[in-house]
Design a protein around this motif. Structure first.
Motif, PDB file in Angstrom:
ATOM      1  N   ASP A  89      -0.107   3.800   5.391  1.00  0.00           N
ATOM      2  CA  ASP A  89      -0.434   5.038   6.124  1.00  0.00           C
ATOM      3  C   ASP A  89      -0.802   6.164   5.158  1.00  0.00           C
ATOM      4  O   ASP A  89      -1.742   6.917   5.397  1.00  0.00           O
ATOM      5  CB  ASP A  89       0.775   5.501   6.963  1.00  0.00           C
ATOM      6  N   CYS A  92      -4.217   5.797   3.717  1.00  0.00           N
ATOM      7  CA  CYS A  92      -5.193   6.120   4.764  1.00  0.00           C
ATOM      8  C   CYS A  92      -5.358   7.638   4.886  1.00  0.00           C
ATOM      9  O   CYS A  92      -6.480   8.151   4.905  1.00  0.00           O
ATOM     10  CB  CYS A  92      -4.728   5.508   6.090  1.00  0.00           C
ATOM     11  N   THR A  93      -4.240   8.353   4.933  1.00  0.00           N
ATOM     12  CA  THR A  93      -4.282   9.821   5.042  1.00  0.00           C
ATOM     13  C   THR A  93      -4.962  10.442   3.824  1.00  0.00           C
ATOM     14  O   THR A  93      -5.782  11.351   3.952  1.00  0.00           O
ATOM     15  CB  THR A  93      -2.849  10.374   5.178  1.00  0.00           C
ATOM     16  N   CYS A 400      -5.966   1.740   7.330  1.00  0.00           N
ATOM     17  CA  CYS A 400      -5.708   2.578   8.510  1.00  0.00           C
ATOM     18  C   CYS A 400      -5.480   1.775   9.790  1.00  0.00           C
ATOM     19  O   CYS A 400      -5.202   2.359  10.829  1.00  0.00           O
ATOM     20  CB  CYS A 400      -6.878   3.537   8.741  1.00  0.00           C
TER      21      CYS A 400
END
Ligand SMILES: [Zn+2]
Length: 509
Positions: A89, A92-93, A400
């Motif tokens: 995560d 992805c961010t 993601c």
């Protein structure tokens, strides 16, 4: 050896000032950066140096892919490490937050380290010395610990560079890795950005202490306070002209309501939306155009050669979640050993994170596996228990995609019979295997049967599989390819309705 200890008191002060407010959003919490004043000053100076170094150099307009290594730090007994899914995560961010500036990050690797002093006190002498020994200078190294020291969420440990003398790592407390800003902010420091309130760290503006108007110098005694009209912006404050004057007024609702005046008596107007600020509760955050330019300069400076390997990762976007194949949802499997989990391959994915737990939250007694094939062999579960499992596809760049919907199965109490009666003789050769491209499995059989044959790594990954192989009466030989395998221990598993055969082999190369 430069150690962080002498700055601990400063960081205590920052923590005390900034730990207010309840988290406004699900992925935001009050945020305290622990980067030392010395490293922040070094970042600002590096930023000016990079500008000189890159002056007149045409930087590429295409995306540069930057490798990142995440270190999952646990206690010395191996517990406490962050789940891999939070790292996926976070990457992805990070990529979403840097998408507007031609920088994208990819997963060099996730490495595990079990060391209680790094886990609880990465800035201590022992913790920092251990991190130094672990550092591998071919990616941005991010250590995910229990604590980043004195209440800080995270910090960058400078100075920049690719050697033992440099340091150049990021530490992030595991409870903050999921925050939308924290890692992005620290990577901003890595790429030489100071805070917009440079010089005010640990001293949020207070008119009774700092005056209104403020004096010429920030509380650090050496940084000039930036004027509201930006007339001294090239040097004062953060040295960046399109970030407005800021004397540190974090808020938890993304608004600036203090009425601080610059040394000439003009009210300032800080920008709470900057990633390099401490505000939270904003709907979105950004880097200013000049901050982006400095990030680019840093990336292409000599001090950052080691994070530009000129490599393009697999960037396939993964739009599907896996379809789980076996066990069938709600299946009662007969045994509790040698459980094969299998799912359909997902386009674009070359890695899968598998989570299995007795409970659907996957947080109670989770077992987690990262494999590069679309199946997994689990040695042993508990008998007569319900299990949930789910699979999340990813590749080195695209992390993601969500997990599959969880499915469940129930184990039985049959122990897989560690032999097959119909087999009179069996052999595996050569073992160990070094130069040969194949290991030959030979079975001499009295009664015909079918079996699934798997080659399984020490971590349970099925690296080769031949389902429904028929064995007739007499001798059958199967060549199992091993030429492309990393050296190590593997198990050959022959699994049939009549029982199971396993044999350990050693691959040398
Ligand atoms: Zn910071």
């Amino acid at each position: 050896m430069i150690m962080r200890g002498i700055y601990q008191q400063v960081r205590v002060a920052i923590a005390a000032l900034l730990l207010f407010g309840a988290g406004a959003g699900t992925a935001q919490a009050p945020f305290t950066c622990g980067t030392s004043l010395e490293d922040l000053q070094a970042a600002k100076e590096q930023m000016f140096k990079n500008m000189e170094e890159l002056r007149g150099v045409a930087l590429p307009r295409t995306v540069t892919y930057v490798p990142v290594r995440f270190w999952r730090v646990g206690k010395s007994d191996g517990t406490g490490k962050i789940p891999e899914r939070i790292i996926l995560d976070a990457l992805c961010t990070l990529n979403e937050n840097y998408a507007d500036q031609n920088i994208q990050f990819y997963l060099k690797e996730i490495k595990d380290v079990d060391n209680s002093s790094v886990y609880d006190n990465p800035g201590s002498f022992a913790g920092a010395a251990t991190i130094k020994d672990l550092m591998i200078y071919n990616a941005i190294n991010i250590f995910i610990t229990n604590d980043a020291g004195d209440g800080a969420a995270a910090y960058w440990q400078g100075p920049a560079g690719n050697s033992f003398n440099s340091n150049d790592w990021i530490v992030c407390a595991k409870s903050y890795l999921g925050d939308v800003r924290v890692l992005t902010h620290e990577v901003g420091h890595f790429f030489s950005l100071p805070h917009p309130f440079h010089g005010w760290e640990g001293h949020a503006w207070d008119p009774s202490v700092h005056g209104n108007p403020v004096g010429l110098y920030a509380p650090d005694g050496q940084t000039l306070n930036e004027y509201a009209d930006g007339s001294n912006c090239a040097d004062a404050g953060d040295g960046i002209c399109d970030t407005p004057a800021d004397y540190l007024h974090p808020s938890n609702n993304c608004t600036y309501s203090a009425n601080a005046k610059d040394p000439s008596g003009q009210p300032i107007s800080p920008d709470p939306h900057l990633y390099m600020n401490y505000h939270f509760g904003c709907d979105s955050y950004y880097f200013s155009d000049e901050q982006k330019m400095h990030i680019q300069n840093s990336l292409f400076s000599a001090s950052r050669n080691y994070v530009r390997p000129d490599y393009t990762p697999n960037t396939a976007e993964i739009t599907e979640t896996p379809v789980l194949v076996a066990p069938i949802n709600d299946e009662d499997v007969p045994g509790y050993t040698n459980i094969v989990l299998e799912w359909d391959p997902v386009p674009g994915a070359d890695m899968y994170l598998v989570e299995i737990d007795r409970f659907q939250t996957f947080t109670v007694l989770p077992q987690r596996f990262v494999v590069s094939t679309n199946s997994l062999l689990i040695d042993e579960l508990e008998p007569n228990k319900k299990y949930y499992w789910r699979v999340r596809p990813f590749n080195e760049y695209y992390t993601c995609t969500d997990f599959s919907a969880p499915e469940r199965f129930r184990t039985g109490d049959a122990v897989a019979v560690r032999e097959i009666e119909a087999v009179r003789e069996w052999a595996v050769a050569p073992n160990p295997v070094a130069q040969e491209p194949f290991v030959r499995l030979s079975l001499t059989v009295d009664t015909p049967f079918d079996a699934d044959i798997s080659l399984v790594s020490a971590t349970g990954q099925i690296v080769w599989r031949q389902p429904a192989q028929h064995f007739g009466i007499g001798n059958t030989s199967i060549d199992i390819p091993v030429a492309d395998l990393p050296a190590g221990l593997y198990n050959i598993v022959v699994q049939s309705a009549r029982g199971v055969l396993t044999r350990r082999i050693v691959v040398h190369h």
